[in-house]
Design a protein around this motif. Structure first.
Motif, PDB file in Angstrom:
ATOM      1  N   VAL A 106     -34.459  20.792   1.787  1.00  0.00           N
ATOM      2  CA  VAL A 106     -34.397  21.821   0.751  1.00  0.00           C
ATOM      3  C   VAL A 106     -33.074  22.561   0.915  1.00  0.00           C
ATOM      4  O   VAL A 106     -32.731  22.987   2.018  1.00  0.00           O
ATOM      5  CB  VAL A 106     -35.571  22.817   0.861  1.00  0.00           C
ATOM      6  N   TYR A 107     -32.336  22.719  -0.172  1.00  0.00           N
ATOM      7  CA  TYR A 107     -31.041  23.381  -0.144  1.00  0.00           C
ATOM      8  C   TYR A 107     -31.008  24.484  -1.195  1.00  0.00           C
ATOM      9  O   TYR A 107     -31.569  24.337  -2.284  1.00  0.00           O
ATOM     10  CB  TYR A 107     -29.919  22.375  -0.448  1.00  0.00           C
ATOM     11  N   GLY A 108     -30.333  25.585  -0.866  1.00  0.00           N
ATOM     12  CA  GLY A 108     -30.088  26.627  -1.856  1.00  0.00           C
ATOM     13  C   GLY A 108     -28.838  26.310  -2.663  1.00  0.00           C
ATOM     14  O   GLY A 108     -27.848  25.809  -2.120  1.00  0.00           O
ATOM     15  N   ILE A 109     -28.887  26.583  -3.955  1.00  0.00           N
ATOM     16  CA  ILE A 109     -27.724  26.364  -4.803  1.00  0.00           C
ATOM     17  C   ILE A 109     -26.689  27.453  -4.497  1.00  0.00           C
ATOM     18  O   ILE A 109     -27.020  28.647  -4.570  1.00  0.00           O
ATOM     19  CB  ILE A 109     -28.105  26.405  -6.297  1.00  0.00           C
ATOM     20  N   VAL A 115     -32.581  29.648  -5.803  1.00  0.00           N
ATOM     21  CA  VAL A 115     -32.883  28.450  -6.583  1.00  0.00           C
ATOM     22  C   VAL A 115     -32.679  27.269  -5.650  1.00  0.00           C
ATOM     23  O   VAL A 115     -31.594  27.060  -5.111  1.00  0.00           O
ATOM     24  CB  VAL A 115     -31.963  28.332  -7.819  1.00  0.00           C
ATOM     25  N   ARG A 116     -33.734  26.513  -5.424  1.00  0.00           N
ATOM     26  CA  ARG A 116     -33.717  25.473  -4.407  1.00  0.00           C
ATOM     27  C   ARG A 116     -33.539  24.091  -5.035  1.00  0.00           C
ATOM     28  O   ARG A 116     -34.228  23.743  -6.015  1.00  0.00           O
ATOM     29  CB  ARG A 116     -35.036  25.505  -3.608  1.00  0.00           C
ATOM     30  N   LEU A 117     -32.598  23.347  -4.482  1.00  0.00           N
ATOM     31  CA  LEU A 117     -32.442  21.944  -4.854  1.00  0.00           C
ATOM     32  C   LEU A 117     -33.454  21.134  -4.063  1.00  0.00           C
ATOM     33  O   LEU A 117     -33.466  21.157  -2.831  1.00  0.00           O
ATOM     34  CB  LEU A 117     -31.028  21.460  -4.534  1.00  0.00           C
ATOM     35  N   ILE A 118     -34.331  20.444  -4.775  1.00  0.00           N
ATOM     36  CA  ILE A 118     -35.248  19.500  -4.146  1.00  0.00           C
ATOM     37  C   ILE A 118     -35.146  18.190  -4.914  1.00  0.00           C
ATOM     38  O   ILE A 118     -34.754  18.172  -6.081  1.00  0.00           O
ATOM     39  CB  ILE A 118     -36.708  20.013  -4.132  1.00  0.00           C
ATOM     40  N   GLY A 119     -35.456  17.116  -4.280  1.00  0.00           N
ATOM     41  CA  GLY A 119     -35.345  15.838  -4.971  1.00  0.00           C
ATOM     42  C   GLY A 119     -35.338  14.692  -3.997  1.00  0.00           C
ATOM     43  O   GLY A 119     -35.959  14.754  -2.930  1.00  0.00           O
TER      44      GLY A 119
END
Length: 395
Positions: A106-109, A115-119
């Motif tokens: 999980v990364y923060g933009i 707002v977390r980048l997930i994928g």
């Protein structure tokens, strides 16, 4: 002029779902005509009411939504809340997130870290300032007996982990979660199997999120069960996801297998007794008044059962017995006809009510379908769930 005439009409349309005859879920809507980069206070209020009413909505055509505006919208839904993601900042999340932080990246933009980048997979040369990033996504490794690798490579998969977005310690659950589809995998439908001996399965495009309604589950209870649920409550473990970080799920992704893998309370380190969360079994929708059976079985450490306000509660503090109790109730709604996987397009934002639904990711083979990129944001609520009967102050 009447007061109603002074109230601006909403600028967006709420469209009902067109369901197949075999679909019996009782929630969901499509929203068109909004630009979330530029949304009025009146439309924020109406959008909030729309989520509470329909539980899961798809806001179409938000391909240009800026992460800063995404987070701003989340805070406008609940301006009295602490202005931080419901699971805390990334440092706190990585330290105490347990199974949540262990299972995926999980990364923060940058510039909008809440707002977390997930994928899953490679996210490109430069994703909003995140350079050359390859993301580990949620996977079927959460299951005690993962699906056959050969079958999975062909698109046969499972529900990953049914849950609500709730820290269950220190902060109250987010009212809503927002999830924007930035990039979606493409290819033939995946087949989602229960693999529990029931023979149940369903198909879906890859990379979607599945939902069921816990209000619909409440309606499936007998009158006696509803009376018990209305008067009972649950206590969650301190640092609950750390407590279960080594635990595994059954093949349906609902609940946990009892394998004795929970940490002892001592192993969790320091915690504040005041931050332990106790919630009613049943959460009342503030707009519709509907009741939802909303017990997060993954992290339940004690159940307090009673059928009237004057009754002394029966306490269940054995996790095997807790999971057995919940397994008699929650799987009733875990059937294909009650599950919705909104078929979003890139740029759409799914918004859902964490007080009346459960949801799960569905894993897919990266090599066959390609990367998935999502922006997720929510905020720990300023006011937590309210039950039909108050929990005793002395509990």
């Amino acid at each position: 002029m009447s007061p109603a005439a002074l109230t601006p009409e909403p600028t967006f349309q709420v469209l009902p779902l067109i369901k197949r005859k075999d679909q019996k879920f009782s929630f969901g809507a499509i929203v068109e005509g909004l630009d979330l980069n530029n949304i009025s206070d009146g439309d924020v209020k109406r959008l909030k009411e729309t989520i509470w009413t329909h539980k899961v909505i798809v806001v179409k055509n938000q391909r240009d939504l800026k992460p800063e505006k995404h987070w701003e919208l989340v805070t406008r839904f609940d301006p009295e809340a602490s202005q931080v993601h419901s699971h805390g900042d990334l440092k706190t999340f990585q330290q105490k997130g347990g199974v949540l932080s262990k299972a995926r990246d999980v990364y923060g933009i940058p510039g909008a870290e809440n707002v977390r980048l997930i994928g899953k997979g490679y996210q490109g040369d430069d994703h909003y300032g995140l350079k050359n990033l390859t993301v580990k996504g949620l996977s079927n490794d959460f299951h005690a007996d993962p699906p056959d690798e050969t079958e999975f490579a062909e698109g046969i998969t499972r529900f990953q982990r049914w849950h609500i977005d709730a820290p269950l310690y220190a902060r109250d659950p987010a009212w809503f979660t927002t999830l924007r589809a930035v990039k979606l995998p493409t290819g033939p439908d995946v087949t989602i199997r229960w693999d529990d001996g029931s023979g149940l399965s369903m198909t879906s495009p890859p990379g979607l999120t599945a939902f069921f309604s816990t209000s619909q589950l409440y309606e499936m209870l007998s009158p006696e069960e509803q009376r018990l649920a209305d008067h009972s409550w649950v206590e969650y473990a301190p640092h609950p996801y750390m407590w279960i970080e080594n635990c595994k799920a059954p093949s349906t992704g609902l609940g946990l297998k009892s394998q004795g893998k929970e940490h002892t309370i001592e192993e969790l380190g320091d915690y504040d007794e005041r931050d332990i969360k106790r919630y009613p079994f049943v959460w009342v929708n503030p707009i519709t008044g509907e009741k939802a059976f909303q017990v997060h079985g993954l992290a339940a450490r004690k159940l307090f059962l009673r059928s009237s306000a004057s009754e002394q509660p029966k306490v269940i503090d054995d996790v095997v017995a807790i999971r057995s109790f919940l397994h008699d109730i929650q799987p009733r709604v875990l059937r294909p006809e009650y599950i919705w996987l909104p078929e979003v397009e890139e740029g759409d934002v799914v918004m859902w009510d964490n007080y009346g639904t459960f949801h799960t990711a569905v894993d897919y083979p990266l090599e066959l379908y390609g990367p998935r990129t999502m922006h997720q944001a929510n905020v720990g609520a300023s006011r937590g769930p309210v039950g039909p009967v108050p929990i005793p102050a002395t509990c």
